[in-house]
Design a protein around this motif. Structure first.
Motif, PDB file in Angstrom:
ATOM      1  N   GLY A 508       0.785  -1.131   0.025  1.00 12.90           N
ATOM      2  CA  GLY A 508      -0.098  -0.049  -0.228  1.00 12.90           C
ATOM      3  C   GLY A 508       0.916   1.233   0.019  1.00 12.90           C
ATOM      4  N   PHE A 509       0.342   2.520   0.397  1.00 16.59           N
ATOM      5  CA  PHE A 509       0.979   3.592   0.430  1.00 16.59           C
ATOM      6  C   PHE A 509       2.146   3.519   1.526  1.00 16.59           C
ATOM      7  CE2 PHE A 509       1.597   7.975   2.246  1.00 16.59           C
ATOM      8  CZ  PHE A 509       1.995   8.568   1.080  1.00 16.59           C
ATOM      9  N   ALA A 510       3.437   3.814   1.160  1.00 16.56           N
ATOM     10  CA  ALA A 510       4.493   3.784   1.933  1.00 16.56           C
ATOM     11  C   ALA A 510       5.559   4.623   1.708  1.00 16.56           C
ATOM     12  CB  ALA A 510       4.856   2.304   1.434  1.00 16.56           C
ATOM     13  N   ALA A 511       6.465   4.647   2.825  1.00 12.07           N
ATOM     14  CA  ALA A 511       7.588   5.379   2.697  1.00 12.07           C
ATOM     15  C   ALA A 511       8.623   4.025   2.909  1.00 12.07           C
ATOM     16  CB  ALA A 511       7.916   6.472   3.633  1.00 12.07           C
ATOM     17  N   PHE A 512       9.449   3.573   1.769  1.00 12.05           N
ATOM     18  CA  PHE A 512      10.171   2.513   1.808  1.00 12.05           C
ATOM     19  C   PHE A 512      11.363   2.643   1.415  1.00 12.05           C
ATOM     20  CE2 PHE A 512      11.088  -1.819   0.347  1.00 12.05           C
ATOM     21  CZ  PHE A 512      10.494  -2.713   1.158  1.00 12.05           C
ATOM     22  N   SER A 513      12.141   2.023   2.304  1.00 14.09           N
ATOM     23  CA  SER A 513      12.233   1.623   3.614  1.00 14.09           C
ATOM     24  C   SER A 513      12.316   2.758   4.798  1.00 14.09           C
ATOM     25  CB  SER A 513      13.135   0.486   3.747  1.00 14.09           C
ATOM     26  OG  SER A 513      14.398   1.000   3.832  1.00 14.09           O
ATOM     27  N   ARG A 514      12.815   3.530   4.459  1.00 15.58           N
ATOM     28  CA  ARG A 514      12.976   4.569   5.481  1.00 15.58           C
ATOM     29  C   ARG A 514      12.273   6.001   5.126  1.00 15.58           C
ATOM     30  NH1 ARG A 514      16.591   3.596   9.500  1.00 15.58           N
ATOM     31  NH2 ARG A 514      17.320   1.056   8.954  1.00 15.58           N
ATOM     32  N   ILE A 515      11.808   6.807   6.150  1.00 16.07           N
ATOM     33  CA  ILE A 515      11.265   8.063   5.829  1.00 16.07           C
ATOM     34  C   ILE A 515      12.290   9.229   6.160  1.00 16.07           C
ATOM     35  CG2 ILE A 515      10.107   7.740   8.281  1.00 16.07           C
ATOM     36  CD1 ILE A 515       7.543   9.492   7.159  1.00 16.07           C
ATOM     37  N   HIS A 516      12.254  10.164   5.438  1.00 16.97           N
ATOM     38  CA  HIS A 516      13.270  11.343   5.503  1.00 16.97           C
ATOM     39  C   HIS A 516      12.462  12.442   5.499  1.00 16.97           C
ATOM     40  CE1 HIS A 516      15.658   8.291   3.410  1.00 16.97           C
ATOM     41  NE2 HIS A 516      16.633   9.017   3.609  1.00 16.97           N
ATOM     42  N   HIS A 517      11.263  12.637   4.949  1.00 20.01           N
ATOM     43  CA  HIS A 517      10.343  13.818   4.688  1.00 20.01           C
ATOM     44  C   HIS A 517       8.919  13.415   5.019  1.00 20.01           C
ATOM     45  CE1 HIS A 517      14.033  15.783   2.810  1.00 20.01           C
ATOM     46  NE2 HIS A 517      13.954  14.720   2.171  1.00 20.01           N
ATOM     47  N   PRO A 518       8.116  14.199   5.238  1.00 21.47           N
ATOM     48  CA  PRO A 518       6.808  14.081   5.491  1.00 21.47           C
ATOM     49  C   PRO A 518       6.173  13.356   4.323  1.00 21.47           C
ATOM     50  CG  PRO A 518       7.229  16.360   6.544  1.00 21.47           C
ATOM     51  CD  PRO A 518       8.434  15.779   5.893  1.00 21.47           C
ATOM     52  N   ARG A 519       5.084  12.769   4.266  1.00 17.86           N
ATOM     53  CA  ARG A 519       4.739  11.713   3.261  1.00 17.86           C
ATOM     54  C   ARG A 519       3.035  12.005   3.287  1.00 17.86           C
ATOM     55  NH1 ARG A 519       7.907   8.199   0.847  1.00 17.86           N
ATOM     56  NH2 ARG A 519       6.269   8.498  -0.910  1.00 17.86           N
ATOM     57  N   ARG A 520       2.229  11.947   1.920  1.00 15.47           N
ATOM     58  CA  ARG A 520       1.188  12.418   2.045  1.00 15.47           C
ATOM     59  C   ARG A 520       0.244  11.509   1.103  1.00 15.47           C
ATOM     60  NH1 ARG A 520      -2.409  17.115  -0.399  1.00 15.47           N
ATOM     61  NH2 ARG A 520      -3.726  17.559   1.229  1.00 15.47           N
ATOM     62  N   ALA A 521      -0.843  10.940   1.307  1.00 14.17           N
ATOM     63  CA  ALA A 521      -1.549  10.134   0.447  1.00 14.17           C
ATOM     64  C   ALA A 521      -3.177  10.866   0.675  1.00 14.17           C
ATOM     65  CB  ALA A 521      -1.488   8.784   0.683  1.00 14.17           C
ATOM     66  N   ILE A 522      -3.954  10.795  -0.576  1.00 12.77           N
ATOM     67  CA  ILE A 522      -5.191  11.064  -0.382  1.00 12.77           C
ATOM     68  C   ILE A 522      -6.152  10.065  -0.780  1.00 12.77           C
ATOM     69  CG2 ILE A 522      -6.758  12.944  -1.482  1.00 12.77           C
ATOM     70  CD1 ILE A 522      -4.309  14.430  -2.068  1.00 12.77           C
ATOM     71  N   PHE A 523      -7.040   9.894   0.318  1.00 14.90           N
ATOM     72  CA  PHE A 523      -8.223   8.865   0.045  1.00 14.90           C
ATOM     73  C   PHE A 523      -9.296   9.369  -0.262  1.00 14.90           C
ATOM     74  CE2 PHE A 523      -4.597   7.243   2.374  1.00 14.90           C
ATOM     75  CZ  PHE A 523      -4.575   5.714   2.329  1.00 14.90           C
ATOM     76  N   VAL A 524      -9.850   8.909  -1.465  1.00 15.58           N
ATOM     77  CA  VAL A 524     -11.217   9.489  -1.922  1.00 15.58           C
ATOM     78  C   VAL A 524     -12.224   8.517  -1.669  1.00 15.58           C
ATOM     79  CG1 VAL A 524     -11.926  10.304  -4.249  1.00 15.58           C
ATOM     80  CG2 VAL A 524      -9.564  10.164  -3.964  1.00 15.58           C
ATOM     81  N   LEU A 525     -13.330   9.311  -1.229  1.00 14.04           N
ATOM     82  CA  LEU A 525     -14.608   8.719  -1.084  1.00 14.04           C
ATOM     83  C   LEU A 525     -15.298   8.501  -2.362  1.00 14.04           C
ATOM     84  CD1 LEU A 525     -13.604   9.845   1.583  1.00 14.04           C
ATOM     85  CD2 LEU A 525     -16.145  10.743   2.102  1.00 14.04           C
ATOM     86  N   GLU A 526     -16.271   7.413  -2.152  1.00 14.72           N
ATOM     87  CA  GLU A 526     -17.036   7.038  -3.290  1.00 14.72           C
ATOM     88  C   GLU A 526     -18.246   8.279  -3.497  1.00 14.72           C
ATOM     89  OE1 GLU A 526     -19.305   3.206  -5.104  1.00 14.72           O
ATOM     90  OE2 GLU A 526     -19.542   3.694  -3.024  1.00 14.72           O
ATOM     91  N   GLU A 527     -18.663   8.636  -2.538  1.00 14.77           N
ATOM     92  CA  GLU A 527     -19.848   9.832  -2.536  1.00 14.77           C
ATOM     93  C   GLU A 527     -19.431  10.839  -1.344  1.00 14.77           C
ATOM     94  OE1 GLU A 527     -22.456   9.831  -4.193  1.00 14.77           O
ATOM     95  OE2 GLU A 527     -22.204   7.576  -5.192  1.00 14.77           O
ATOM     96  N   PRO A 528     -19.628  11.817  -1.673  1.00 17.44           N
ATOM     97  CA  PRO A 528     -19.298  12.917  -0.794  1.00 17.44           C
ATOM     98  C   PRO A 528     -20.229  12.891   0.240  1.00 17.44           C
ATOM     99  CG  PRO A 528     -20.527  14.162  -2.741  1.00 17.44           C
ATOM    100  CD  PRO A 528     -20.365  12.528  -3.110  1.00 17.44           C
ATOM    101  N   LEU A 529     -19.649  13.644   1.438  1.00 23.22           N
ATOM    102  CA  LEU A 529     -20.449  13.280   2.700  1.00 23.22           C
ATOM    103  C   LEU A 529     -20.388  14.788   3.279  1.00 23.22           C
ATOM    104  CD1 LEU A 529     -18.914  10.441   4.932  1.00 23.22           C
ATOM    105  CD2 LEU A 529     -21.032  10.673   3.535  1.00 23.22           C
ATOM    106  N   SER A 530     -22.000  15.176   3.768  1.00 18.89           N
ATOM    107  CA  SER A 530     -21.981  16.598   4.475  1.00 18.89           C
ATOM    108  C   SER A 530     -21.736  16.045   6.119  1.00 18.89           C
ATOM    109  CB  SER A 530     -23.264  16.906   4.367  1.00 18.89           C
ATOM    110  OG  SER A 530     -23.551  17.289   3.033  1.00 18.89           O
TER     111      SER A 530
END
Length: 933
Positions: A508-530
């Motif tokens: 899946g979404f990863a910093a492999f195998s080390r993390i040096h900097h901030p990482r970001r992944a966006i998870f998208v919804l099937e339908e918008p929520l209020s």
């Protein structure tokens, strides 16, 4: 009485007189390692602290080497003897003459016009003329031309690594009798165009690049990287210019549209040893690989010992400690790490005919990935409101009680200790501090525990194996939110971020195998929520991956962004993006249909994920020093160029401003042809190495190679093979006595062949040698009891007689670093653990025992005997056939009589007829002449 140099009418030569004196008595303390009293005598600027050019009486150096006081005298009595009167006078003369300072000879620009020596009447080319000048100065006479058959065998062994067949022997005899010069010229051209040329010369370069089919350290398990070996063979056969050869190996992945070949070429840097043992620190061995690549480039391309500068400034050359790390920084931003999967790979088609199609598909796929990520991120950023302040209600982990919520710079974050185990699920309850009309996505942001320190000392990374979200109502009931897409922060990561949506999954979404900097992944919804103010959603981050069996890849710090992006879903489902996704799926399917093998290659990390580069105090990667910028040593940056990445580095190596590369290459070719380099220490073109025996000749060859031949090596080899110097007989009694090392080249080259050629010559004589080119490594016959690898899965299945793989050229033999092929080891082949600029030849009983008793050589004797029988019924003719086949000459009368006597003796002893002839064949195969060029 000691005379001043001025009285003798000659100036002091710095390189041959002063520099050796300083190196012998001074630089041990006042050099690149110790710098006692903050004084270094490695370069002129530093030396001026104790030298007053033009006035020895005002120079502190003279005061100290002549002092009557023991505590001032240099060198100190405990460090060695004082300088003699003549040595002091030499220093005085040098200073009074202006203290001229010439840098290391090999760092000076190539002067290919330094010699105006004309080509003499009997000389073939400039090589002969420049050799003749030095030979005459040494008062040596050249040897006579070698007999035609001697030259024939020599040139075959130097080009294709095996002698001519009996038919080729007779054909050349006929051509030579008609026109010797034309016969030689045509044959050299024919052999240089032979596919076997690349197979023979490839091992020379593979020694430099430490090619092996195993990983090296620890278990030394198999590594699939043989496509690189085949690339080298193809490059040599096509006479790829050395500048292109260099650029593709160092930076082929950075070319504008890299092909499969370009990427496979970069496997040269992936040949570093790796450690698969559980519990090892992959960052330690990744760093070791980077430093090994650094030292290898300097050894293979520059002929300079550079590894010592890892711990301190160079003891003899003006190269500073921090310059080692500036150079290493050029290689430090690649994506590979020291883990078992050898990622990143290129899928290299098994059939070379598929390369072009595969390359095209790969470029299209890469382009689509980049474009898709760009468009998807643009869709996120368009009219998007991000909420990160005060949105984290609670945090918990299923396997830790130390995870907590902290508000850092106004942002609610989860922070864990550094000992979370794998199979950890972090649950975050996120509230919306204000109403949201359209929650269409949320971003998972993962940070290092210590972002400031991680840039220099990266932390273990993470893999989000499964991410889920639920809507929580006021009563605490949870309704699952369907997630349909994940948008990562790099176009081609090791794992597909969308795998985070798959339940039974470790990727899946990863910093492999080390993390040096901030990482970001966006998870998208099937339908918008209020969402109403203070309404809550629950996000679960399940993390199951481990590295090296022991280290959990779990996030330890991060936060959630709620994204109010009303146009996101419509943008992501737009017709153009849908069409691109569909096309990408189709292209991937087409690419997968091409049968391929994964080969580890180089790949640059995105700039935003670039590593920080620091010096290592005393060479230890755990003790970081100052930040350094990528670059090359000042002493060799003659045109003050900016070198900031691997492509810049590759271009600098083969630029007009770098004098070393052409010299080192010309010397390497010369050494393979004549047995020893013009610079005998091929691995050291620096102050501590030997100076060239013929500087004018070396620069002439280097200049021709670079300027006249446009970096093609075949024209250089052609000139050497057709020269009168090469064509001499190796018999010259005067030269053998007065110049045993043949420094002045008054006789032709004669030395033992490389290990691979010794075996190939025997197989060739037996008619067994396979002509198959390329392919996976093979495992021919090996003595019992040798194969006992640490890694149990690395089997050596003994090939039966008749199996073609048993008789492949030695180049294709499986190379295992911890268990070298015994026959090769006996004949001085390196284990390929490190760069090996030259092989030192030995002469041991093991070599004779190998050619007498090794299973391969016994089988070759059997087959040669059978060929002798097939060739003729007459014993004399059979012996003649064996000599022509193995030694490229007819036997003498005495040799024939000796073998006939042996035949009669064995027959009288009731030895089987076929064994008698096998014994005769074994005698011929075990002659010193057989393993000698």
């Amino acid at each position: 009485m000691v005379c001043a140099r001025g009285e003798l009418g000659s100036a002091v030569d710095f390189q041959t007189e002063v520099e050796p004196l300083l190196r012998k008595h001074c630089v041990g303390c006042h050099g690149g390692v110790k710098k006692a009293g903050d004084l270094s005598l490695i370069n002129r600027n530093d030396a001026l602290y104790v030298v007053e050019p033009g006035d020895a009486d005002l120079s502190v150096m003279i005061d100290r080497v002549t002092s009557e006081y023991e505590d001032e005298l240099m060198p100190p009595p405990e460090h060695g003897r004082s300088l003699t009167k003549s040595e002091v006078q030499l220093l005085r003369d040098w200073i009074n003459e202006g203290a001229s300072w010439v840098g290391t000879w090999s760092f000076e620009p190539i002067d290919s016009q330094s010699s105006d020596v004309p080509i003499a009447e009997n000389d073939v080319n400039k090589v002969d003329s420049l050799v003749a000048v030095q030979r005459a100065a040494a008062k040596l006479d050249p040897a006579q031309p070698a007999k035609w058959h001697r030259w024939l065998r020599r040139v075959y062994l130097d080009t294709v690594g095996i002698p001519p067949t009996a038919r080729e022997f007779e054909n050349f005899r006929t051509s030579y009798e008609a026109d010797p010069l034309q016969a030689k010229t045509l044959l050299v051209d024919e052999l240089l165009a032979d596919p076997r040329f690349g197979e023979h010369w490839a091992s020379v370069w593979l020694d430099q690049m430490r090619y092996a089919d195993s990983r090296g350290l620890g278990l030394d398990a198999p590594r699939q990287i043989w496509k690189y070996r085949d690339w080298v063979v193809d490059a040599l056969n096509s006479d790829m210019p050395f500048d292109e050869f260099t650029i593709k190996q160092i930076a082929g992945d950075l070319l504008e549209e890299p092909s499969i070949d370009d990427l496979v070429a970069t496997a040269a840097s992936r040949l570093t040893q790796t450690n698969q043992e559980g519990g090892t620190d992959d960052e330690e061995f990744r760093v070791a690989a980077v430093l090994d690549r650094t030292s290898t480039i300097w050894q293979a391309w520059q002929g300079i010992t550079f590894g010592c500068v890892q711990c301190h400034s160079h003891p003899y050359e003006p190269i500073e400690h921090d310059e080692f790390y500036s150079f290493a920084a050029l290689l430090n931003n690649t994506a590979d790490c020291d883990l078992n999967d050898d990622w990143p790979h290129v899928q290299a088609p098994l059939d070379r005919r598929d390369y072009e199609r595969a390359s095209k598909l790969d470029l299209e796929i890469a382009g689509l990935k980049d474009c898709l990520l760009e468009k998807r991120l643009a869709s996120v950023n368009e009219s998007t409101t991000s909420i990160v302040d005060g949105n984290l209600a609670t945090v918990q982990a299923n396997k830790s009680t130390t995870i907590r919520k902290e508000t850092i710079e106004g942002v609610d974050q989860f922070v864990a200790d550094s000992t979370l185990s794998a199979d950890t699920t972090i649950t975050l309850e996120v509230i919306s501090p204000k109403p949201l009309d359209s929650l269409t996505a949320f971003a998972v942001n993962i940070l290092p525990l210590d972002p400031e320190d991680a840039r220099a000392n990266p932390e273990w990374g993470f893999v989000l194996s499964h991410v889920t979200a639920s809507l929580v109502n006021p009563e605490g009931e949870r309704t699952k939110i369907k997630l349909v897409d994940v948008i990562g922060d790099e176009p081609d990561p090791i794992y597909d971020p969308r795998d985070s949506l798959v339940g039974k999954n470790q990727n899946g979404f990863a910093a492999f195998s080390r993390i040096h900097h901030p990482r970001r992944a966006i998870f998208v919804l099937e339908e918008p929520l209020s969402l109403n103010a203070n309404q809550m959603i629950e996000v679960k981050l399940r993390q199951q991956a481990r590295a090296l069996g022991s280290f959990s890849l779990v996030s330890r710090r991060g936060f959630i962004e709620l994204l109010d992006a009303p146009k996101l879903l419509s943008s992501l489902s737009a017709e153009d993006l849908s069409a691109m996704k569909s096309e990408l799926t189709t292209l991937k399917k087409q690419r997968k249909s091409i049968k391929s093998v994964p080969i580890p290659v180089m790949k640059e990390r995105p700039d935003k994920l670039a590593r920080e580069n620091r010096t290592f105090i005393r060479g230890l990667f755990l003790t970081k020093g100052e930040i350094v910028e990528p670059g090359i040593p000042k002493i060799l940056n003659l045109d003050d160029r900016q070198v900031s990445n691997r492509m810049d580095l590759a271009n600098w190596l083969v630029s007009d401003s770098n004098p070393l590369t052409a010299r080192v290459l010309a010397n390497r070719v010369w050494a393979r042809v004549f047995g020893e380099g013009i610079v005998p220490t091929e691995e050291d073109f620096g102050v501590s190495g030997q100076r060239p025996s013929n500087p004018e000749l070396l620069d002439e060859l280097a200049g021709q190679l670079k300027d006249q031949d446009d970096w093609h090596i075949k024209p250089l080899i052609r000139r050497l093979l057709l020269s009168a110097t090469y064509g001499q007989t190796a018999e010259n009694p005067q030269s053998l006595v007065e110049d045993p090392a043949n420094e002045f080249l008054a006789r032709g080259p004669r030395f033992r062949m490389r290990a691979e050629a010794v075996r190939d010559v025997a197989l060739h004589a037996a008619g067994l040698l396979s002509d198959q080119v390329g392919g996976a490594p093979v495992k021919p016959a090996i003595p019992d009891g040798v194969w006992k690898p640490f890694f149990g899965g690395d089997k050596w299945a003994k090939l039966k007689p008749g199996d073609e793989d048993r008789y492949r050229r030695s180049l294709y033999t499986y190379t295992k670093r911890s268990i070298p092929y015994p026959m090769f080891a006996s004949f001085d082949a390196p284990s390929r653990e490190i760069c090996n600029p030259r092989r030192l030849r030995s002469n041991t009983p093991l070599q004779a025992l190998t050619t007498l008793n090794d299973e391969t050589f016994v089988e070759c004797a059997e087959r040669l005997a059978a060929r002798m029988t097939d060739h003729h019924d007459n014993l004399k003719e059979q012996i003649k056939f064996a000599f022509v086949t193995v030694l490229t000459r007819e036997p003498s009368k005495n040799e024939i009589e000796t073998l006939i006597d042996l035949h009669e003796t064995l027959t009288e002893d009731n030895v089987e007829a076929n064994k008698v002839l096998q014994s005769l064949a074994a005698v011929v195969l075990n002659l010193d002449e057989t393993v000698t060029k």
